[in-house]
Design a protein around this motif. Structure first.
Motif, mmCIF file in Angstrom:
data_model
loop_
_atom_site.group_PDB
_atom_site.id
_atom_site.type_symbol
_atom_site.label_atom_id
_atom_site.label_comp_id
_atom_site.label_asym_id
_atom_site.label_seq_id
_atom_site.Cartn_x
_atom_site.Cartn_y
_atom_site.Cartn_z
ATOM 1 N N PHE A 53 -6.287 -4.839 6.210
ATOM 2 C CA PHE A 53 -4.834 -4.922 6.366
ATOM 3 C C PHE A 53 -4.474 -5.882 7.492
ATOM 4 O O PHE A 53 -3.598 -6.739 7.349
ATOM 5 C CB PHE A 53 -4.258 -3.539 6.651
ATOM 6 C CG PHE A 53 -2.774 -3.538 6.915
ATOM 7 C CD1 PHE A 53 -1.875 -3.566 5.860
ATOM 8 C CD2 PHE A 53 -2.282 -3.516 8.206
ATOM 9 C CE1 PHE A 53 -0.509 -3.579 6.098
ATOM 10 C CE2 PHE A 53 -0.924 -3.529 8.459
ATOM 11 C CZ PHE A 53 -0.029 -3.563 7.393
ATOM 12 N N THR A 56 -5.280 -9.421 6.342
ATOM 13 C CA THR A 56 -4.573 -9.900 5.160
ATOM 14 C C THR A 56 -3.071 -9.956 5.352
ATOM 15 O O THR A 56 -2.417 -10.938 4.961
ATOM 16 C CB THR A 56 -4.887 -8.991 3.952
ATOM 17 O OG1 THR A 56 -6.292 -8.926 3.756
ATOM 18 C CG2 THR A 56 -4.221 -9.521 2.686
ATOM 19 N N ILE A 57 -2.490 -8.928 5.967
ATOM 20 C CA ILE A 57 -1.034 -8.790 6.033
ATOM 21 C C ILE A 57 -0.453 -9.253 7.368
ATOM 22 O O ILE A 57 0.566 -9.946 7.404
ATOM 23 C CB ILE A 57 -0.621 -7.330 5.763
ATOM 24 C CG1 ILE A 57 -1.118 -6.897 4.382
ATOM 25 C CG2 ILE A 57 0.888 -7.168 5.870
ATOM 26 C CD1 ILE A 57 -0.598 -7.734 3.235
ATOM 27 N N ALA A 89 4.003 -1.197 4.149
ATOM 28 C CA ALA A 89 2.868 -1.988 3.693
ATOM 29 C C ALA A 89 1.557 -1.327 4.093
ATOM 30 O O ALA A 89 0.603 -1.269 3.300
ATOM 31 C CB ALA A 89 2.962 -3.402 4.274
ATOM 32 N N TYR A 90 1.499 -0.799 5.306
ATOM 33 C CA TYR A 90 0.275 -0.161 5.782
ATOM 34 C C TYR A 90 -0.030 1.107 4.983
ATOM 35 O O TYR A 90 -1.164 1.347 4.576
ATOM 36 C CB TYR A 90 0.403 0.159 7.267
ATOM 37 C CG TYR A 90 -0.829 0.813 7.846
ATOM 38 C CD1 TYR A 90 -2.031 0.123 7.925
ATOM 39 C CD2 TYR A 90 -0.791 2.138 8.293
ATOM 40 C CE1 TYR A 90 -3.171 0.718 8.447
ATOM 41 C CE2 TYR A 90 -1.921 2.742 8.818
ATOM 42 C CZ TYR A 90 -3.109 2.025 8.889
ATOM 43 O OH TYR A 90 -4.229 2.624 9.390
ATOM 44 N N PHE A 93 -1.175 0.072 1.401
ATOM 45 C CA PHE A 93 -2.088 -1.049 1.273
ATOM 46 C C PHE A 93 -3.208 -0.765 0.279
ATOM 47 O O PHE A 93 -3.759 -1.693 -0.328
ATOM 48 C CB PHE A 93 -2.672 -1.418 2.637
ATOM 49 C CG PHE A 93 -3.467 -2.689 2.622
ATOM 50 C CD1 PHE A 93 -2.872 -3.889 2.287
ATOM 51 C CD2 PHE A 93 -4.820 -2.678 2.945
ATOM 52 C CE1 PHE A 93 -3.605 -5.074 2.270
ATOM 53 C CE2 PHE A 93 -5.558 -3.854 2.936
ATOM 54 C CZ PHE A 93 -4.954 -5.053 2.596
ATOM 55 N N GLU A 94 -3.542 0.485 0.084
ATOM 56 C CA GLU A 94 -4.576 0.825 -0.893
ATOM 57 C C GLU A 94 -4.175 0.401 -2.300
ATOM 58 O O GLU A 94 -5.036 0.161 -3.151
ATOM 59 C CB GLU A 94 -4.867 2.323 -0.860
ATOM 60 C CG GLU A 94 -5.684 2.768 0.347
ATOM 61 C CD GLU A 94 -6.026 4.241 0.294
ATOM 62 O OE1 GLU A 94 -7.223 4.564 0.374
ATOM 63 O OE2 GLU A 94 -5.096 5.056 0.162
ATOM 64 N N TYR A 96 -2.591 -2.345 -2.969
ATOM 65 C CA TYR A 96 -2.577 -3.809 -3.048
ATOM 66 C C TYR A 96 -3.797 -4.270 -3.844
ATOM 67 O O TYR A 96 -4.926 -3.927 -3.530
ATOM 68 C CB TYR A 96 -2.599 -4.393 -1.629
ATOM 69 C CG TYR A 96 -2.740 -5.898 -1.582
ATOM 70 C CD1 TYR A 96 -1.729 -6.722 -2.060
ATOM 71 C CD2 TYR A 96 -3.876 -6.479 -1.030
ATOM 72 C CE1 TYR A 96 -1.859 -8.096 -2.006
ATOM 73 C CE2 TYR A 96 -4.014 -7.848 -0.965
ATOM 74 C CZ TYR A 96 -3.006 -8.660 -1.456
ATOM 75 O OH TYR A 96 -3.140 -10.014 -1.397
ATOM 76 N N PRO A 101 -0.636 -12.355 -0.552
ATOM 77 C CA PRO A 101 -0.204 -11.267 0.327
ATOM 78 C C PRO A 101 1.188 -11.485 0.913
ATOM 79 O O PRO A 101 1.923 -10.529 1.149
ATOM 80 C CB PRO A 101 -1.273 -11.250 1.425
ATOM 81 C CG PRO A 101 -1.876 -12.609 1.411
ATOM 82 C CD PRO A 101 -1.815 -13.065 -0.010
ATOM 83 N N TRP A 104 3.641 -10.297 -1.617
ATOM 84 C CA TRP A 104 3.629 -8.830 -1.648
ATOM 85 C C TRP A 104 4.431 -8.270 -0.474
ATOM 86 O O TRP A 104 5.224 -7.333 -0.634
ATOM 87 C CB TRP A 104 2.180 -8.348 -1.586
ATOM 88 C CG TRP A 104 1.979 -6.874 -1.732
ATOM 89 C CD1 TRP A 104 2.080 -6.142 -2.885
ATOM 90 C CD2 TRP A 104 1.628 -5.948 -0.697
ATOM 91 N NE1 TRP A 104 1.808 -4.817 -2.629
ATOM 92 C CE2 TRP A 104 1.527 -4.660 -1.301
ATOM 93 C CE3 TRP A 104 1.370 -6.064 0.668
ATOM 94 C CZ2 TRP A 104 1.198 -3.516 -0.568
ATOM 95 C CZ3 TRP A 104 1.040 -4.933 1.396
ATOM 96 C CH2 TRP A 104 0.959 -3.680 0.775
#
Length: 231
Positions: A53, A56-57, A89-90, A93-94, A96, A101, A104
């Motif tokens: 996370f 990526t985010i 988002a956190y 995140f699973e 995603y 990203p 998203w």
């Protein structure tokens, strides 16, 4: 139509390179808290998820803040929106499954923005288009990355760059919500029509028609500003 698109792109290209990086101010404490309180007690799988996370985010949080800032036209609200989007988002995140990203994250920011609107948190003064008088100390403080002169800049060039940056923000902020969001996503964030369609949940044809209208509105507002300045 190509001339309109070229004019809008040329007007926004410098602004896109100079946007400030302030989102970390909003989510930095949450990042530190997650790392300090959770990493040591997490299972290897959960730790790996958190690291993915962060890699990526988190790099896209500044872009997410800028999107929220343009949507809300309110710097304080943009921080609230990006904080909520970061948490969502956190937590999700699973789910995603790869892909862009940034797109998203933008979809989550957009959802949080509309929640913010529906809760009546939008201040009355932001119901009217932003004018030159509305760009005060708050915008300049968040725009610090725009305004720092390089070694090659003369004082005159730095002043022109600051003025143009403020003008671009004013013009975009004067647009209607749907025009504003599609223009930012396409011209500032360089997302594809498909990505914008996924974010806004409309067909690609609708994205294209909205973008064409937004470009026309941008040109008209820009030209109107020039006439006002000349007057």
């Amino acid at each position: 139509m190509r001339a309109v698109a070229a004019f809008v792109g040329q007007s926004l290209v410098s602004f896109a390179k100079l946007r400030p990086a302030v989102a970390i101010d909003a989510v930095g404490p949450m990042l530190q808290s997650m790392h300090r309180e959770n990493v040591g007690s997490l299972s290897p799988a959960s730790r790996d998820l958190m690291l993915r996370f962060q890699n990526t985010i988190v790099p896209h949080l500044d872009a997410a803040y800028n999107f929220a800032r343009f949507l809300s036209r309110d710097a304080d609200a943009a921080q609230d929106i990006v904080q909520e989007a970061f948490l969502r988002a956190y937590r999700n995140f699973e789910s995603y499954r790869g892909g862009e990203p940034r797109a998203w994250m933008f979809a989550i920011v957009r959802n949080c923005y509309y929640v913010w609107l529906s809760e009546g948190r939008r201040k009355a003064r932001f119901e009217t288009p932003m004018t030159a008088n509305d760009v005060g100390d708050e915008d300049l403080s968040h725009g610090g990355a725009h305004d720092v002169a390089s070694e090659e800049d003369s004082p005159e060039a730095a002043l022109i760059r600051k003025s143009e940056s403020q003008r671009v923000r004013q013009v975009i902020s004067s647009l209607a919500d749907l025009s504003r969001e599609v223009l930012v996503l396409r011209e500032l964030e360089n997302l594809s029509y498909r990505q914008i369609a996924d974010i806004t949940n409309v067909p690609i044809g609708t994205v294209m028609s909205r973008l064409a209208r937004a470009r026309r509105e941008f040109c008209e507002a820009w030209q109107l500003g020039e006439k006002g300045g000349a007057a």
